[in-house]
Structure formats: C-alpha cells, structure tokens
Design an enzyme around this catalytic site. Structure first.
Site, mmCIF file in Angstrom:
data_model
loop_
_atom_site.group_PDB
_atom_site.id
_atom_site.type_symbol
_atom_site.label_atom_id
_atom_site.label_comp_id
_atom_site.label_asym_id
_atom_site.label_seq_id
_atom_site.Cartn_x
_atom_site.Cartn_y
_atom_site.Cartn_z
ATOM 1 N N LYS A 144 0.811 -1.215 0.000
ATOM 2 C CA LYS A 144 0.000 0.000 0.000
ATOM 3 C C LYS A 144 0.844 1.266 0.000
ATOM 4 C CE LYS A 144 -4.194 -1.660 2.329
ATOM 5 N NZ LYS A 144 -5.028 -1.476 3.517
ATOM 6 N N LYS A 227 -5.453 -11.662 -8.141
ATOM 7 C CA LYS A 227 -6.617 -11.851 -7.276
ATOM 8 C C LYS A 227 -7.792 -11.033 -7.802
ATOM 9 C CE LYS A 227 -7.278 -11.237 -2.718
ATOM 10 N NZ LYS A 227 -7.063 -10.907 -1.307
ATOM 11 N N LYS A 230 -12.063 -5.486 -6.440
ATOM 12 C CA LYS A 230 -13.039 -4.519 -6.923
ATOM 13 C C LYS A 230 -12.392 -3.188 -7.272
ATOM 14 C CE LYS A 230 -14.373 -2.936 -2.397
ATOM 15 N NZ LYS A 230 -13.797 -3.771 -1.366
#
Ligand code: TRP
Length: 363
Positions: A144, A227, A230
């Site tokens: 991140k 993976k 969304k």
C-alpha cells in the site's frame, strides 16, 4: 496459559456481568465454555464475490457453538483518505450486507469499531509493545505504501496491524476467520500477545487464524494470474455481491480460459478454468473434485454459464435480504447499538486488566 484464564480473570473482577451482554434490552448469555470468534471488515464500498467466498460466507457459517463477534472497522478505513459522507454511508451499507449474508444478531455481536473506544486505547498500549522492524515487514503495508512518497505515508497506515491486534485481543479471541492475505497480521497479533504475556503474566488469549481453503483466492475473471479485486480497472474482472444477475452472467461468459478443450482442475496450467471450478464449488457447496465430474464432457461455454448461474443462485437470497435491510435503517441501527453496548462492555473490562498490568494508576 489455560484456555480461558483471561475469562476467569474477568469473571473474578466482574462476577455477575461478564457472562452476559445486553441485546435489545435483554440480558443474553455469553457462554464462557465456547470459543470466541472475532473478525473485521472495512466498510470500503461494494463487496466482491472474492470477499464473500473468501471471508463473509465463513463468518455466517461460524455462528453456532461459538461466541461470534463481527466488527465493521471504520478506524482501519481512515488509514487511507476517505470522504466523510461516503464512509458514513458505506458503514451502514456494510452492516446491511452483513445482515443480508446471514449474520444473525441473535447469535452474533455485530458492531462498528469506532463505537468501542477501548480498541483505540488498547492499540496505544500495544503500540508500546510493537517494533518498527516487525511493522516494516508487513507486506500489505509495503504494497500500500509503495505507491506513496515516503514523506507522506501516514502513521495510521503503518500502524494498521497494531489496531487490528487490539481488535482481536480486546475480546480474548480464540479464532480469527480471515482471508489468506491477513495471515501475516494474525502472526503479528500472536507475537504481540505472547510478548505481553511474557512481560506481565497471562493476559491475552493467543488467537489462531482460520483460513478458508476454498474460495480464499478468488481470481480475476479477466486475468487469472491476479486476485479478484473490486479496485481493478477492468469491471469485467470482478463480480459484486449486489450485482444484477444479467451482468453477473455476462461477466462469467467473458471469463478468460485457455485454448485446450478439457475441463480439469490444474491451477498452474489452467488458472482460468481452475478459478471457475473453485468458484462453482464455493457457490454450490461441493468439492472441486465433484465439480470437475459434474462438467465431464462439457465445453467451456457451458461451464461458464453454469458457474454464472450457480453464483446468481447463491447471491439471490442475499440480494433480496439486502433490499429489505437497506429500507430499514431503524432496525440496522438498533442491531448496531446493541452490538456496540455489548462490545464496549467486554472490551472495556479487558482493557482495565491491561491498564492495571502496565501500571496505570486507578481510582
Ligand atoms: N485487516 C482486515 C482486512 O483488511 C480487517 C480487520 C481489521 C480485521 N481488524 C480485524 C480482521 C480483526 C480480523 C480481525 O481484511
């Protein structure tokens, strides 16, 4: 430490109240002989079938014979920038989704993290027992923060796993059902718990992660090397829990496969087909092997259609319930309120023990 040593500590401190919590004004029993299950989810908008098969479905299945506690982690959500109104709306939506997937407020404690201030207070104490080194090694933090300028990485993002440890340890949790991507955070939680116990004597139950075997890694429909996410730019790569049936079917029909005709499970050689088989197995509640035999002799087109239909069937009752809950804010609020009251009581009593151990003066 004995399995329920902490619980007996608490019992000694709060003889009558500990075994119960209030729900809708009624005292409910919180059975001490049962394992406590705790998990959390970020209210980060719509949820994909990856979230559902990888975690939420297991939460719903884990409500019998345990003390289940499910938490909407809004304090974790603000480790990345959030629009306040959107966060507030998504938090309520998240609660409605959890009720719709079958979290039963008569069995489980469902609440919002920021409603129990003991999480933040315990996180502070645990910060003082956590190391920069171990937090720097968290792969989720590394992923991140990679995109960010080092100067503007927020401390909250770095400290995220310690707050997660506080969530878990504040309830003397035995089992944490999570996706495989949280394994490192659970290991860190265990390390912090053991470290604290070694310094101050048995205080925390050392929790165990429970990682779902099937469905933990639902892959992208358009690129099965990734993976399902969304946040993917390609909307055809993911399917949402609340998505329209027609759109779901179309996405499955477009799913990337391979050029061999044979339907078999082989994640390395045939990642697309194997992903479809796993999704089918997860949606229909059968093994991957049984799914393979069901498709014996069929073509890819038929496979994709049937997987899409199985997912639609699995999601149909959830979507119906969601529609009801989203119209009944008063009910959802009442569930969250009862959950918050119970969570506060449990977390505060554990926090008190910790505060005493570290030497805080009490009146
Ligand atoms: N970090 C978890 C996730 O992103 C969410 C979470 C926060 C959590 N606190 C938790 C999960 C405590 C389990 C237990 O999925």
């Amino acid at each position: 430490m004995g399995e329920n040593a902490l619980l007996s500590n608490i019992k000694a401190a709060m003889p009558e109240r500990r075994a119960h919590f209030r729900r809708f004004g009624t005292l409910m029993e919180f059975d001490k002989s049962r394992k406590t299950v705790f998990s959390g989810i970020q209210p980060s908008g719509e949820f994909s079938i990856g979230n559902y098969f990888g975690a939420l479905k297991h939460w719903a299945a884990m409500q019998e014979g345990v003390n289940p506690i499910y938490c909407i982690v809004d304090m974790h959500a603000i480790t990345v920038p959030q629009d306040p109104e959107t966060l507030r709306r998504r938090t309520l939506e998240c609660a409605a989704v959890l009720l719709a997937i079958g979290i039963d407020p008569d069995k489980s404690l469902l609440f919002i993290q920021s409603h129990a201030s003991a999480h933040a207070e315990l996180a502070w104490i645990l910060n003082c027992f956590s190391y920069m080194g171990e937090l720097s090694r968290m792969t989720q933090f590394k992923d991140k923060s990679q995109k960010l300028n080092a100067e503007s990485i927020r401390v909250g993002l770095f400290d995220y796993p310690v707050l997660m440890a506080a969530d878990i340890l504040a309830y003397q949790t035995d089992i944490v059902p999570v996706g495989e991507d949280q394994r490192q955070h659970i290991e860190l939680t265990r390390d912090i718990a053991v470290r604290f116990n070694q310094a101050f004597g048995d205080t925390f139950t050392v929790p165990e992660g429970r990682y779902a075997e099937i469905g933990t890694k639902v892959l992208s429909l358009s690129d099965p090397s990734k993976k399902m996410s969304k946040s993917d730019e390609n909307r055809n790569s993911y399917v949402l829990i609340l998505e329209e049936p027609e759109s779901i079917l179309n996405k499955f029909k477009r799913a990337v496969t391979d050029s061999e005709p044979e339907i078999r499970y082989d994640p390395k050689a045939k990642p697309g087909i194997s992903n479809l088989l796993e999704i089918y197995a997860a949606a229909s509640g059968i093994s991957v092997q049984d799914s393979v035999s069901q498709f014996d002799g069929l073509g890819y087109g038929e496979l994709k259609k049937r997987v899409g239909e199985a997912v639609i069937e699995e999601l149909r009752p959830i979507q119906e319930k969601y529609a009801e809950f989203s119209k009944d804010k008063a009910y959802v609020d009442s569930v969250l309120k009862a959950g918050a009251d119970a969570a506060r009581e449990i977390a505060a009593s554990n926090l008190k023990i910790v505060q005493e151990k570290v030497g805080f003066y009490s009146l």
